[in-house]
Design a protein around this motif. Structure first.
Motif, short mmCIF file in Angstrom:
data_model
loop_
_atom_site.label_atom_id
_atom_site.label_comp_id
_atom_site.label_asym_id
_atom_site.label_seq_id
_atom_site.Cartn_x
_atom_site.Cartn_y
_atom_site.Cartn_z
N ARG A 3 0.82 -1.20 0.00
CA ARG A 3 0.00 0.00 0.00
C ARG A 3 0.85 1.26 0.00
NH1 ARG A 3 -4.62 1.45 -2.03
NH2 ARG A 3 -5.48 3.25 -0.98
N ARG A 4 1.99 1.22 0.70
CA ARG A 4 2.86 2.39 0.74
C ARG A 4 3.38 2.70 -0.66
NH1 ARG A 4 5.42 4.66 4.89
NH2 ARG A 4 4.91 2.90 6.23
N VAL A 5 3.77 1.66 -1.39
CA VAL A 5 4.24 1.85 -2.76
C VAL A 5 3.12 2.38 -3.63
CG1 VAL A 5 5.16 0.70 -4.79
CG2 VAL A 5 5.97 0.05 -2.52
N LEU A 6 1.92 1.82 -3.47
CA LEU A 6 0.79 2.23 -4.30
C LEU A 6 0.46 3.68 -4.10
CD1 LEU A 6 -1.61 -0.81 -3.89
CD2 LEU A 6 -0.02 -0.34 -5.74
N ALA A 7 0.48 4.12 -2.88
CA ALA A 7 0.11 5.51 -2.62
C ALA A 7 1.03 6.47 -3.35
CB ALA A 7 0.17 5.79 -1.11
N ALA A 8 2.33 6.19 -3.32
CA ALA A 8 3.27 7.05 -4.04
C ALA A 8 3.06 6.96 -5.54
CB ALA A 8 4.70 6.65 -3.68
N ALA A 9 2.72 5.77 -6.01
CA ALA A 9 2.57 5.58 -7.44
C ALA A 9 1.34 6.24 -7.99
CB ALA A 9 2.54 4.08 -7.75
N LEU A 10 0.26 6.27 -7.20
CA LEU A 10 -1.02 6.75 -7.69
C LEU A 10 -1.27 8.21 -7.38
CD1 LEU A 10 -3.22 3.76 -6.48
CD2 LEU A 10 -2.26 4.10 -8.74
N ALA A 11 -0.36 8.87 -6.75
CA ALA A 11 -0.66 10.12 -6.07
C ALA A 11 -1.27 11.22 -6.91
CB ALA A 11 0.61 10.64 -5.40
N VAL A 12 -0.90 11.39 -8.16
CA VAL A 12 -1.33 12.60 -8.85
C VAL A 12 -2.17 12.37 -10.09
CG1 VAL A 12 0.65 13.89 -8.02
CG2 VAL A 12 0.78 12.74 -10.20
N THR A 13 -2.80 11.23 -10.19
CA THR A 13 -3.57 10.92 -11.40
C THR A 13 -4.56 12.01 -11.73
OG1 THR A 13 -3.37 8.57 -10.95
CG2 THR A 13 -5.10 9.24 -12.46
N ALA A 14 -5.46 12.30 -10.82
CA ALA A 14 -6.50 13.28 -11.11
C ALA A 14 -5.92 14.68 -11.23
CB ALA A 14 -7.56 13.26 -10.02
N ALA A 224 4.02 6.16 -11.24
CA ALA A 224 4.12 4.92 -11.99
C ALA A 224 3.30 4.96 -13.27
CB ALA A 224 3.67 3.74 -11.13
N ALA A 225 2.17 5.65 -13.23
CA ALA A 225 1.32 5.75 -14.40
C ALA A 225 0.39 6.93 -14.22
CB ALA A 225 0.51 4.46 -14.61
N VAL A 226 -0.07 7.48 -15.33
CA VAL A 226 -0.97 8.62 -15.27
C VAL A 226 -2.02 8.48 -16.36
CG1 VAL A 226 0.56 10.00 -16.74
CG2 VAL A 226 -1.13 11.15 -15.31
N THR A 227 -3.24 8.85 -16.05
CA THR A 227 -4.33 8.85 -17.03
C THR A 227 -4.56 10.28 -17.46
OG1 THR A 227 -5.32 6.96 -15.90
CG2 THR A 227 -6.71 8.17 -17.43
N ALA A 228 -4.54 10.52 -18.77
CA ALA A 228 -4.62 11.90 -19.25
C ALA A 228 -5.20 11.95 -20.66
CB ALA A 228 -3.23 12.53 -19.25
N PRO A 229 -5.80 13.09 -21.03
CA PRO A 229 -6.22 13.27 -22.41
C PRO A 229 -5.01 13.19 -23.33
CG PRO A 229 -7.17 14.96 -20.98
CD PRO A 229 -6.13 14.25 -20.18
N VAL A 230 -5.16 12.52 -24.45
CA VAL A 230 -4.04 12.27 -25.35
C VAL A 230 -3.43 13.57 -25.84
CG1 VAL A 230 -3.37 11.23 -27.55
CG2 VAL A 230 -4.98 10.05 -26.04
N ASP A 231 -4.27 14.56 -26.14
CA ASP A 231 -3.74 15.83 -26.66
C ASP A 231 -3.88 16.98 -25.67
OD1 ASP A 231 -6.42 16.39 -26.77
OD2 ASP A 231 -6.54 16.55 -28.95
N GLY A 232 -4.22 16.67 -24.42
CA GLY A 232 -4.34 17.71 -23.40
C GLY A 232 -5.67 18.43 -23.37
N THR A 233 -6.60 18.03 -24.22
CA THR A 233 -7.90 18.72 -24.30
C THR A 233 -8.89 18.08 -23.36
OG1 THR A 233 -7.49 19.22 -26.64
CG2 THR A 233 -9.75 19.44 -25.85
N ARG A 234 -9.45 18.87 -22.44
CA ARG A 234 -10.39 18.35 -21.45
C ARG A 234 -11.82 18.76 -21.80
NH1 ARG A 234 -10.34 19.98 -16.48
NH2 ARG A 234 -10.99 17.98 -15.62
N VAL A 235 -12.37 18.10 -22.81
CA VAL A 235 -13.77 18.29 -23.17
C VAL A 235 -14.39 16.91 -23.34
CG1 VAL A 235 -13.36 20.51 -24.29
CG2 VAL A 235 -13.27 18.41 -25.65
N ALA A 236 -15.71 16.85 -23.24
CA ALA A 236 -16.39 15.57 -23.35
C ALA A 236 -16.01 14.88 -24.65
CB ALA A 236 -17.90 15.79 -23.29
#
Length: 399
Positions: A3-14, A224-236
């Motif tokens: 869990r300690r590793v996961l917290a660091a890895a997941l920290a900034v997704t949103a 460790a990984a990040v989820t993001a818009p492919v071109d940086g555009t945040r629209v539906a």
């Protein structure tokens, strides 16, 4: 501890996704024109390349040298492997940078879409180096700016039911990521239902990751990984992919690596990074709820850090705030565990279906208070009280 590793890895997704601009197209800054740049010839070359992406040999013929020819041939093969559609290239302008008597850099506007996965096309302006008066292409991508992974050279593509992985590097590595991505989608479908689809991009190193996301390498140094818009555009409807930082991800143990992948997959397939107004305790807590749902670990492990904090400092008075998820904040793992526990409590209070309905409702724009009442018959005060009581019980301290 996992869990300690996961917290660091997941920290900034949103937070990383939330930092992308909502603005529309912004015209490039005017540049000083040079005498050697010929936009007409360069435009024709770019148009020819667009047509040639259906034929590696024809694409290679536009290369200024062997390296450029190999790159352009690889791009054509990537288009076929990825089944890209809506691929367009258009010369935009010169950048003012020249090299020698007949070479210069220009910006080329691209669009592309991964058929069967992306709802809409992605867009980017990418530097091209032209030579031979604009008739040949010497290089793609400058020192700065976004450079999609499929434009960097050969990629390995793995496609299975609802999953596509594109990676630079060995085929065995792509196979490993494809297996984890498939398990992640299966886990997400097990909770969310539906026919969820996922694209995972695996750059070779932090530099390539930074270029793919148009960000400084330091932004993702501990992620460790990040989820993001492919071109940086945040629209539906904007295409959203999972991007892996191998310098961190490859150091995780198998359980942690799978949890990270599943966590990010939940963000991607639910469009969480495009949602407006959803609290991070729900966005991150729900992703961890799905990722940890079938992991055989006791709560003393999955909530170890928050339990320890409550023993030291007492039961928190309020739910985690947005600022608590700041990557620079202390006890970041504690915040993720607290958010996960909130979702566990909600599922236990009614059932998992109610938690999913609540999550989807809030992502869709419903206020938390209204969605809580509709799904659980609770107010925010009720949820906070139940959460504080659970933390006190786990830590063995009074409320």
């Amino acid at each position: 501890m996992t869990r300690r590793v996961l917290a660091a890895a997941l920290a900034v997704t949103a937070l990383v996704a939330g930092g992308c601009s909502d603005d529309g197209y912004v015209a490039p800054t005017p540049v000083e024109r040079t005498e050697i740049a010929d936009s007409g010839i360069a435009g024709a070359t770019v148009s020819t390349l667009q047509d040639a992406l259906a034929d590696p040999a024809a694409a290679a013929a536009l290369g200024a040298d062997d390296d450029a020819a190999s790159l352009l041939a690889a791009l054509a093969r990537n288009v076929a492997q990825l089944r890209l559609s809506d691929v367009t290239l258009r010369y935009v302008t010169e950048t003012g940078r020249t090299s020698g008597s007949d070479s210069w850099d220009g910006l080329v506007a691209l669009t592309w879409r991964v058929s069967g996965f992306d709802e809409a096309s992605s867009r980017a302006e990418v530097p091209f180096t032209f030579t031979d008066g604009g008739r040949k292409i010497a290089a793609i991508g400058g020192e700065t700016g976004r450079l999609p992974l499929w434009l960097t050279g050969p990629v390995v593509v793995r496609r299975s039911a609802g999953v596509l992985v594109l990676a630079t590097g060995a085929a065995a590595d792509a196979d490993r990521f494809a297996r984890r991505a498939q398990r992640a989608v299966t886990a997400a479908r097990g909770v969310l239902g539906g026919d969820e689809r996922l694209v995972v991009e695996v750059p070779a190193d932090p530099a390539q990751l930074g270029r793919a996301l148009d960000a400084d390498q330091a932004t993702y140094a501990a992620i460790a990984a990040v989820t993001a818009p492919v071109d940086g555009t945040r629209v539906a409807g904007s295409p959203v992919h999972v991007f892996v930082n191998r310098s961190v991800y490859d150091a995780l143990d198998p359980v942690a690596a799978q949890v990270v992948m599943t966590h990010e997959a939940v963000h991607a397939v639910t469009g969480a990074v495009l949602a407006q107004g959803a609290p991070l305790w729900l966005v991150e807590g729900f992703a961890d709820y799905v990722a940890l749902r079938d992991v055989d670990l006791p709560v003393s492990r999955t909530a170890a850090q928050v339990i320890a904090q409550v023993k030291r400092e007492g039961v928190p008075e309020r739910l985690p705030a947005e600022s608590d998820f700041d990557p620079a904040a202390s006890h970041l793992g504690t915040v993720y565990e607290a958010a996960w526990l909130l979702c566990v409590i909600l599922a236990e209070h009614r059932d998992e279906a109610a938690l999913v309905a609540f999550y989807r409702s809030v992502l869709g724009g419903t206020k938390v208070a209204s969605a809580l009442r509709a799904s659980f018959g609770w107010s925010e005060a009720d949820l906070t009280a139940a959460w504080r009581s659970r933390l006190a019980s786990l830590a063995g301290v009074p409320e």
